[in-house]
Design an enzyme around this catalytic site. Structure first.
Site, short mmCIF file in Angstrom:
data_model
loop_
_atom_site.label_atom_id
_atom_site.label_comp_id
_atom_site.label_asym_id
_atom_site.label_seq_id
_atom_site.Cartn_x
_atom_site.Cartn_y
_atom_site.Cartn_z
N CYS A 26 45.11 38.65 41.56
CA CYS A 26 44.54 39.07 42.85
C CYS A 26 45.43 38.65 44.01
O CYS A 26 45.62 37.45 44.26
CB CYS A 26 43.14 38.51 43.02
SG CYS A 26 42.35 39.00 44.57
N CYS A 67 32.79 40.16 42.82
CA CYS A 67 33.62 40.43 44.00
C CYS A 67 32.73 41.01 45.10
O CYS A 67 32.94 42.12 45.58
CB CYS A 67 34.74 41.40 43.64
SG CYS A 67 36.08 41.48 44.86
N CYS A 122 35.09 33.96 43.21
CA CYS A 122 36.44 34.08 42.64
C CYS A 122 36.63 33.16 41.42
O CYS A 122 37.43 33.48 40.54
CB CYS A 122 37.49 33.78 43.70
SG CYS A 122 37.44 34.93 45.10
N CYS A 177 35.91 35.15 38.43
CA CYS A 177 36.49 36.49 38.39
C CYS A 177 37.55 36.61 37.29
O CYS A 177 38.51 35.83 37.26
CB CYS A 177 37.12 36.84 39.74
SG CYS A 177 37.84 38.48 39.76
N GLU A 204 24.53 58.86 39.85
CA GLU A 204 25.60 58.76 40.84
C GLU A 204 25.16 59.28 42.20
O GLU A 204 25.46 58.68 43.23
CB GLU A 204 26.82 59.55 40.36
CG GLU A 204 27.60 58.86 39.24
CD GLU A 204 28.14 57.51 39.69
OE1 GLU A 204 28.57 57.40 40.84
OE2 GLU A 204 28.12 56.58 38.87
#
Length: 351
Positions: A206, A190, A197, A200, A35
């Site tokens: 959305c 995305c 899309c 997706c 991270e």
DNA sequence: AAGACGGGGTG
DNA sequence: CACCCAGTCTT
């Protein structure tokens, strides 16, 4: 459980990334290290650094016991060196304060250096399965579109809305997979430009897509032009052909890294001394300039190669200046562009 | 609220 | 070239 989370998890099983080095094993130390490295840095860049780090520092005790210089040397090239200093401080604090075991609450994690809300959430979700949201660049984009959240996400008001949305969409189970899934969706479907899309899994809900305005979210930051700055880079070599390096101040640009003396902007403590050395040197050669872009300004480095006939007296505190042979350069933490310039300047026997 | 803080990838 | 990226810290 939200339809968003259900669809996302089903998609993750088929199309998500399951082979990232920090997923096996998915433990706190590795999740944390990944991270921190992934802050403002892309996955493909991070992977080789992550592998080297784990090989050198297999657990938090090894990292805490290491000198900061070793950590900075392994970090060299990743940028944002405050991350490496915080990483090292954080490891020592976890060992001293928690006996080497990561705390399991958001508040305790956020007390640690270098760990903000998103990184704390990622550790809790991925390592411990806790129901805590994250909000990194990918998730910000996914949620700004899914909820058609207006405004630039850099502002506190927009941040607040996005955190609320992130919280509301969490699943009741599989938090580690979900957290990985929403990042994967942002990274592979995305995307910032040309989002896919049609592929997706959460397109049915959305809001931006329903408005046919996916490209409008998230709203970009207002653009401002970067100032131009420049500095002399003094490549000083002694009669043995060794190069003079100096440790930069711990805070600021290239904090804590080794670097040849600079004059002008970004100067080092030895600026006056180096200026005198330059004025009295006999063998000075100009090398081609190097341009380097930071987030907030453009820097032009104008290198001078200076060959000394005798060893000068150094003026800095012991340990802050160093003569190094060119072959040992790779073991030290130098800024990447400076390292490249040095290698380029001396590679073709241009003495 | 805004700025500081690196470097690499991409179209 | 412009923009983006698995953010955090300081002022």
């Amino acid at each position: 459980m939200s339809a968003f989370a259900q669809r996302l998890l089903a998609w993750f099983d088929q199309h998500g990334r399951h082979d990232l080095p920090w997923q096996h094993p998915r433990e706190a130390y590795r999740v944390w290290l990944a991270e921190i490295m992934l802050q403002q840095t892309q996955v493909a860049t991070v992977i080789p650094y992550f592998t080297r780090f784990i090989a050198r520092f297999p657990d938090i005790h090894a990292l805490a016991a290491a000198p900061l210089d070793d950590v900075l040397a392994l970090w060299s090239g990743l940028g944002y060196y405050a991350r490496a200093r915080n990483l090292h401080r954080c490891a020592r604090q976890i060992v001293a304060q928690y006996g080497g075991t990561f705390p399991r609450t958001l508040e305790a994690l956020m007390e640690l250096p270098g760990i903000g809300r998103s990184t704390a959430g990622a550790i809790l979700a991925q390592a411990f399965g806790q129901r805590t949201p994250i909000l990194d660049g990918n998730v910000r984009r996914v949620l700004a579109r899914y909820g058609a959240v207006p405004g630039w996400p850099g502002t506190p008001a927009v941040q607040k809305r996005l955190w609320q949305l992130a919280e509301a969409l969490l699943p009741d189970e599989r938090m580690a997979d979900y957290t990985q899934a929403i990042m994967d969706l942002g990274a592979t479907v995305c995307t910032a430009r040309k989002p896919a899309c049609v592929r997706c899994p959460v397109a049915p809900g959305c809001a931006a897509l329903a408005q046919n305005a996916v490209a409008e979210y998230p709203h970009p930051r207002s653009k401002k032009k970067r100032p131009q700055r420049h500095a002399r880079l003094l490549l000083i070599r002694n009669p043995q052909g060794q190069l003079l390096l100096e440790r930069r101040a711990p805070l600021g640009i290239w904090g804590g890294l080794w670097c040849p003396p600079l004059l002008g902007e970004l100067h080092l403590a030895s600026g006056t001394w180096a200026q005198i050395l330059l004025d009295t040197a006999s063998r000075v050669r100009q090398l081609p300039p190097l341009r380097h872009a930071f987030t907030h300004f453009d820097l032009e480095l104008r290198p001078l190669q200076i060959e000394l006939d005798a060893m000068p007296e150094l003026i800095c505190e012991p340990g802050q200046q160093l003569w190094v042979s060119l072959s040992t350069l790779s073991h030290l933490g130098l800024p990447a562009p400076v390292r490249r310039l040095i290698e380029q300047s001396f590679s073709l026997g241009s003495t």
